[in-house]
Motif scaffolding. Sequence first.
Motif, PDB file in Angstrom:
ATOM      1  N   GLN A   1      17.202 -43.177  -3.808  1.00 46.60           N
ATOM      2  CA  GLN A   1      15.848 -43.714  -3.655  1.00 46.60           C
ATOM      3  C   GLN A   1      14.885 -43.171  -4.717  1.00 46.60           C
ATOM      4  N   LYS A   2      15.219 -42.060  -5.351  1.00 47.46           N
ATOM      5  CA  LYS A   2      14.346 -41.483  -6.383  1.00 47.46           C
ATOM      6  C   LYS A   2      14.676 -41.999  -7.783  1.00 47.46           C
ATOM      7  N   ARG A   3      15.827 -42.642  -7.942  1.00 46.26           N
ATOM      8  CA  ARG A   3      16.248 -43.079  -9.274  1.00 46.26           C
ATOM      9  C   ARG A   3      15.321 -44.127  -9.886  1.00 46.26           C
ATOM     10  N   SER A   4      14.705 -44.958  -9.062  1.00 42.29           N
ATOM     11  CA  SER A   4      13.798 -45.992  -9.573  1.00 42.29           C
ATOM     12  C   SER A   4      12.342 -45.672  -9.244  1.00 42.29           C
ATOM     13  N   HIS A   5      12.065 -44.425  -8.936  1.00 43.61           N
ATOM     14  CA  HIS A   5      10.706 -43.997  -8.605  1.00 43.61           C
ATOM     15  C   HIS A   5       9.810 -44.162  -9.836  1.00 43.61           C
ATOM     16  N   PRO A   6       8.580 -44.661  -9.669  1.00 49.00           N
ATOM     17  CA  PRO A   6       7.677 -44.810 -10.821  1.00 49.00           C
ATOM     18  C   PRO A   6       7.455 -43.476 -11.533  1.00 49.00           C
ATOM     19  N   LEU A   7       7.357 -43.539 -12.859  1.00 48.86           N
ATOM     20  CA  LEU A   7       7.159 -42.335 -13.667  1.00 48.86           C
ATOM     21  C   LEU A   7       5.920 -42.477 -14.541  1.00 48.86           C
ATOM     22  N   PRO A   8       5.119 -41.408 -14.599  1.00 50.02           N
ATOM     23  CA  PRO A   8       3.934 -41.458 -15.451  1.00 50.02           C
ATOM     24  C   PRO A   8       4.312 -41.251 -16.918  1.00 50.02           C
ATOM     25  N   PRO A   9       3.416 -41.606 -17.831  1.00 45.59           N
ATOM     26  CA  PRO A   9       3.669 -41.295 -19.238  1.00 45.59           C
ATOM     27  C   PRO A   9       3.630 -39.782 -19.443  1.00 45.59           C
ATOM     28  N   PHE A  10       4.160 -39.339 -20.554  1.00 50.87           N
ATOM     29  CA  PHE A  10       4.090 -37.918 -20.879  1.00 50.87           C
ATOM     30  C   PHE A  10       3.610 -37.781 -22.314  1.00 50.87           C
ATOM     31  N   THR A  11       3.212 -36.581 -22.655  1.00 47.05           N
ATOM     32  CA  THR A  11       2.724 -36.294 -23.997  1.00 47.05           C
ATOM     33  C   THR A  11       3.548 -35.173 -24.593  1.00 47.05           C
TER      34      THR A  11
ATOM     35  N   GLU B   1       5.282 -29.020 -27.134  1.00 50.00           N
ATOM     36  CA  GLU B   1       5.162 -28.827 -25.688  1.00 50.00           C
ATOM     37  C   GLU B   1       5.222 -30.175 -24.986  1.00 50.00           C
ATOM     38  N   PHE B   2       6.043 -30.243 -23.941  1.00 48.71           N
ATOM     39  CA  PHE B   2       6.154 -31.413 -23.075  1.00 48.71           C
ATOM     40  C   PHE B   2       5.080 -31.287 -22.008  1.00 48.71           C
ATOM     41  N   ARG B   3       4.267 -32.341 -21.807  1.00 46.74           N
ATOM     42  CA  ARG B   3       3.200 -32.328 -20.804  1.00 46.74           C
ATOM     43  C   ARG B   3       3.265 -33.600 -19.972  1.00 46.74           C
ATOM     44  N   MET B   4       3.275 -33.415 -18.657  1.00 46.30           N
ATOM     45  CA  MET B   4       3.296 -34.562 -17.746  1.00 46.30           C
ATOM     46  C   MET B   4       2.586 -34.174 -16.458  1.00 46.30           C
ATOM     47  N   ASN B   5       1.811 -35.096 -15.918  1.00 43.78           N
ATOM     48  CA  ASN B   5       1.219 -34.877 -14.601  1.00 43.78           C
ATOM     49  C   ASN B   5       2.181 -35.421 -13.559  1.00 43.78           C
ATOM     50  N   LEU B   6       2.566 -34.592 -12.609  1.00 43.40           N
ATOM     51  CA  LEU B   6       3.500 -34.970 -11.559  1.00 43.40           C
ATOM     52  C   LEU B   6       2.726 -35.351 -10.295  1.00 43.40           C
ATOM     53  N   THR B   7       3.188 -36.388  -9.619  1.00 47.78           N
ATOM     54  CA  THR B   7       2.548 -36.833  -8.383  1.00 47.78           C
ATOM     55  C   THR B   7       3.127 -36.056  -7.214  1.00 47.78           C
ATOM     56  N   LYS B   8       2.265 -35.391  -6.487  1.00 49.81           N
ATOM     57  CA  LYS B   8       2.640 -34.637  -5.289  1.00 49.81           C
ATOM     58  C   LYS B   8       1.723 -35.069  -4.149  1.00 49.81           C
ATOM     59  N   PRO B   9       2.081 -34.778  -2.897  1.00 48.58           N
ATOM     60  CA  PRO B   9       1.207 -35.166  -1.776  1.00 48.58           C
ATOM     61  C   PRO B   9      -0.227 -34.626  -1.899  1.00 48.58           C
ATOM     62  N   ILE B  10      -0.395 -33.502  -2.586  1.00 47.68           N
ATOM     63  CA  ILE B  10      -1.741 -32.933  -2.719  1.00 47.68           C
ATOM     64  C   ILE B  10      -2.489 -33.487  -3.936  1.00 47.68           C
ATOM     65  N   GLY B  11      -1.850 -34.344  -4.726  1.00 48.55           N
ATOM     66  CA  GLY B  11      -2.489 -34.928  -5.899  1.00 48.55           C
ATOM     67  C   GLY B  11      -1.634 -34.775  -7.140  1.00 48.55           C
ATOM     68  N   CYS B  12      -2.274 -34.858  -8.277  1.00 46.14           N
ATOM     69  CA  CYS B  12      -1.577 -34.764  -9.559  1.00 46.14           C
ATOM     70  C   CYS B  12      -1.522 -33.312 -10.014  1.00 46.14           C
ATOM     71  N   ILE B  13      -0.315 -32.845 -10.297  1.00 47.46           N
ATOM     72  CA  ILE B  13      -0.094 -31.469 -10.723  1.00 47.46           C
ATOM     73  C   ILE B  13       0.350 -31.487 -12.189  1.00 47.46           C
ATOM     74  N   PRO B  14      -0.386 -30.793 -13.083  1.00 49.32           N
ATOM     75  CA  PRO B  14       0.052 -30.758 -14.483  1.00 49.32           C
ATOM     76  C   PRO B  14       1.302 -29.893 -14.650  1.00 49.32           C
ATOM     77  N   PHE B  15       2.257 -30.401 -15.429  1.00 47.65           N
ATOM     78  CA  PHE B  15       3.476 -29.660 -15.747  1.00 47.65           C
ATOM     79  C   PHE B  15       3.555 -29.549 -17.262  1.00 47.65           C
ATOM     80  N   LYS B  16       3.813 -28.349 -17.753  1.00 47.95           N
ATOM     81  CA  LYS B  16       3.955 -28.119 -19.190  1.00 47.95           C
ATOM     82  C   LYS B  16       5.201 -27.283 -19.427  1.00 47.95           C
ATOM     83  N   SER B  17       5.907 -27.606 -20.497  1.00 54.10           N
ATOM     84  CA  SER B  17       7.081 -26.836 -20.867  1.00 54.10           C
ATOM     85  C   SER B  17       7.223 -26.842 -22.381  1.00 54.10           C
ATOM     86  N   PRO B  18       7.247 -25.654 -22.994  1.00 51.78           N
ATOM     87  CA  PRO B  18       7.445 -25.621 -24.440  1.00 51.78           C
ATOM     88  C   PRO B  18       8.878 -26.028 -24.794  1.00 51.78           C
ATOM     89  N   LEU B  19       9.014 -26.682 -25.928  1.00 47.82           N
ATOM     90  CA  LEU B  19      10.323 -27.058 -26.454  1.00 47.82           C
ATOM     91  C   LEU B  19      10.494 -26.312 -27.774  1.00 47.82           C
TER      92      LEU B  19
END
Length: 177
Positions: A49-59, A69-87
């Motif tokens: 059920q998660k394989r076709s889940h909508p995905l936001p753009p990333f930067t 750095e990979f940056r994406m806002n993740l959707t959680k029940p409490i709202g949008c959570i920023p996620f960052k990870s250096p590459l």
Amino acid sequence: MQLLLLTAGLGLLSVLGAQGPQLIRARAQELVGRWHIKLWVGNLPIPAQKRSHPLPPFTLAMNELQKLEFRMNLTKPIGCIPFKSPLHIGPKPGVFYTWWRHFISIRFLPGKLHAIAYYSEKRGSTRLRMMMLMGRSLDEDPEAVRTFEEFAESKGLNRSDIARPPPLEACELPPDS
């Protein structure tokens, strides 16, 4: 005899090159900007059920340490959570790695409007693979899709497992992030 073998070898190389576009190893500065996940496929243990889940753009952006750095806002029940990870830049051009030591190969398709990111890791007797087709816009490109499908098959993944997640704009990143 050697001339015959050389001619046959060069002929085979030209046929192999004609089978698909040349993928170009991506450099960090070329990847900077906003991207959309157009397609993805993998054999990671992700519920169906998660394989076709909508995905936001990333930067992909250069951070204050001048690391990609990979940056994406993740959707959680409490709202949008920023996620960052250096590459970090890997051992070969077009290869990056996370702080978890996951090596990711990123290659551009001709024109550099689309790229394929590929991850593969052996865990015990299992080889985990995941790849995505990323595009600079949401525009359809049948040639990019065909190239992605062929690349997925060449890496042992099934074309029928490719997911086409719808875009999610609710957690969109601000243009300057």
